[in-house]
Design a protein around this motif. Structure first.
Motif, mmCIF file in Angstrom:
data_model
loop_
_atom_site.group_PDB
_atom_site.id
_atom_site.type_symbol
_atom_site.label_atom_id
_atom_site.label_comp_id
_atom_site.label_asym_id
_atom_site.label_seq_id
_atom_site.Cartn_x
_atom_site.Cartn_y
_atom_site.Cartn_z
ATOM 1 N N ASN A 179 -2.318 39.495 35.174
ATOM 2 C CA ASN A 179 -1.020 39.857 35.735
ATOM 3 C C ASN A 179 -1.114 40.904 36.838
ATOM 4 N N ARG A 235 0.174 40.484 40.680
ATOM 5 C CA ARG A 235 1.472 40.864 41.245
ATOM 6 C C ARG A 235 1.386 42.254 41.904
ATOM 7 N N THR A 236 0.685 43.170 41.238
ATOM 8 C CA THR A 236 0.518 44.520 41.787
ATOM 9 C C THR A 236 -0.279 44.476 43.091
ATOM 10 N N TYR A 263 -0.677 41.938 45.204
ATOM 11 C CA TYR A 263 0.059 41.284 46.291
ATOM 12 C C TYR A 263 1.252 42.124 46.747
ATOM 13 N N GLN A 264 1.876 42.843 45.838
ATOM 14 C CA GLN A 264 2.962 43.742 46.228
ATOM 15 C C GLN A 264 2.430 44.845 47.134
#
Length: 313
Positions: free
Chosen positions: A284, A287-288, A290-291
């Motif tokens: 997971n 997401r961090t 890519y953000q």
């Protein structure tokens, strides 16, 4: 590529709706001689078009025609014409063979100077032959991953490379793949070895090609060195130094890396199998990552920025 006079190819066609019927023709110059090239749409499929190419100078190979009539297949989102520097910029420094429809873009970050610096740090470099397929551009349109048909790609691997992989794993040194296709290739070697071992136990004919779900349906408890040794022994029995195979495996969340511990890769677009692969490696945290890339205006895709991602334990 070596056919003369005419060929039949599966093609991606831009602006195909404007192509109603009949043949399209183009005159090209080869050795200062005019050659007429025609393209006829034979059949429309869901993901490609079947196109027949014919040319007037029948002694010429299709490869000759492509080099004269074609242009470098820059990603369409760049929205510009090919420039002279693209011939070297949009190409890895270690490319050797024709066969890919696109450059393996993670390799674009490497220069001769960088490779020399890696050698000075005792980081070994090994090369494989990859034929990137057009399916790498195919988006995930299915509502669930299980309904997506993964594209197949051809790989060409030297027995010496498999031996080097075994030594690397036995020494405890991490294996880092440069690019998603390279990662898929070395992971496929593991599953090919597992598959061969199972087929030999069942005394069935050995096949080396992998289907989409083999990595989830084959035995999961075989050590990596054992699987690679099985593959190497089988190649020795076949008296071949080169493995030619086709892999369709999909690496997605739920998959556990068997050989690689890290990946050098660019930043990928949403709804792509490449982003699924990244999520499988780092969980997971993707997401961090890519953000952060979005907030700091990192460049995405082929001419974009690179990253080093480590397998999440």
């Amino acid at each position: 590529m070596q056919q003369t006079g005419h060929v039949l190819w599966k093609c991606l066609v831009g602006g195909a709706k404007k192509w109603k019927q009949g043949s399209l023709e183009k005159t090209i110059l080869i050795n200062n001689q005019p050659v007429t090239l025609s393209a006829t749409m034979v059949e429309r499929k869901e993901d490609y078009y079947l196109i027949e190419f014919n040319w007037s100078a029948e002694h010429l190979h299709f490869a000759d025609i492509l080099h004269a009539a074609g242009s470098l297949p820059l990603p369409p989102y760049l929205n510009r014409q090919v420039e002279e520097e693209d011939k070297t910029r949009y190409q890895t420094i270690y490319a050797r063979h024709d066969g890919s429809v696109a450059a393996p873009t993670a390799g674009l970050h490497f220069t001769q100077q960088l490779l020399q610096q890696l050698q000075q740090k005792n980081i070994q470099q090994h090369f494989v032959t990859l034929h990137v397929g057009a399916g790498t551009f195919k988006p995930v349109k299915a509502a669930v991953m299980q309904e997506h048909e993964m594209h197949a790609e051809f790989i060409e691997i030297q027995a010496a490379f498999i031996s080097q992989l075994i030594q690397q794993l036995q020494s405890g040194q991490p294996v880092i793949a440069v690019g998603t296709t390279s990662l898929r290739t070395i992971e496929s070697l593991y599953w090919i070895g597992v598959n061969i071992g199972q087929q030999q136990q069942q005394q069935t004919a050995v096949t080396v090609n992998l289907s989409q779900w083999d990595a989830y349906e084959l035995p999961q408890n075989i050590p990596a060195t054992e699987a690679l040794t099985t593959l190497l022994h089988w190649m020795q029995e076949q008296k071949t130094e080169i493995l030619f195979a086709k892999t369709q495996i999909i690496i997605a969340p739920g998959y556990s890396l068997r050989i690689a511990q890290g990946l050098v890769t660019n930043f990928h677009q949403p709804q792509s199998t490449l982003l699924l692969l990244v999520a499988a490696i780092i969980g997971n945290d993707w997401r961090t990552v890519y953000q952060y890339a979005l907030e700091h205006e990192f460049r995405f895709l082929s001419y974009g920025d690179g990253s080093l991602l480590w397998k999440k334990e």
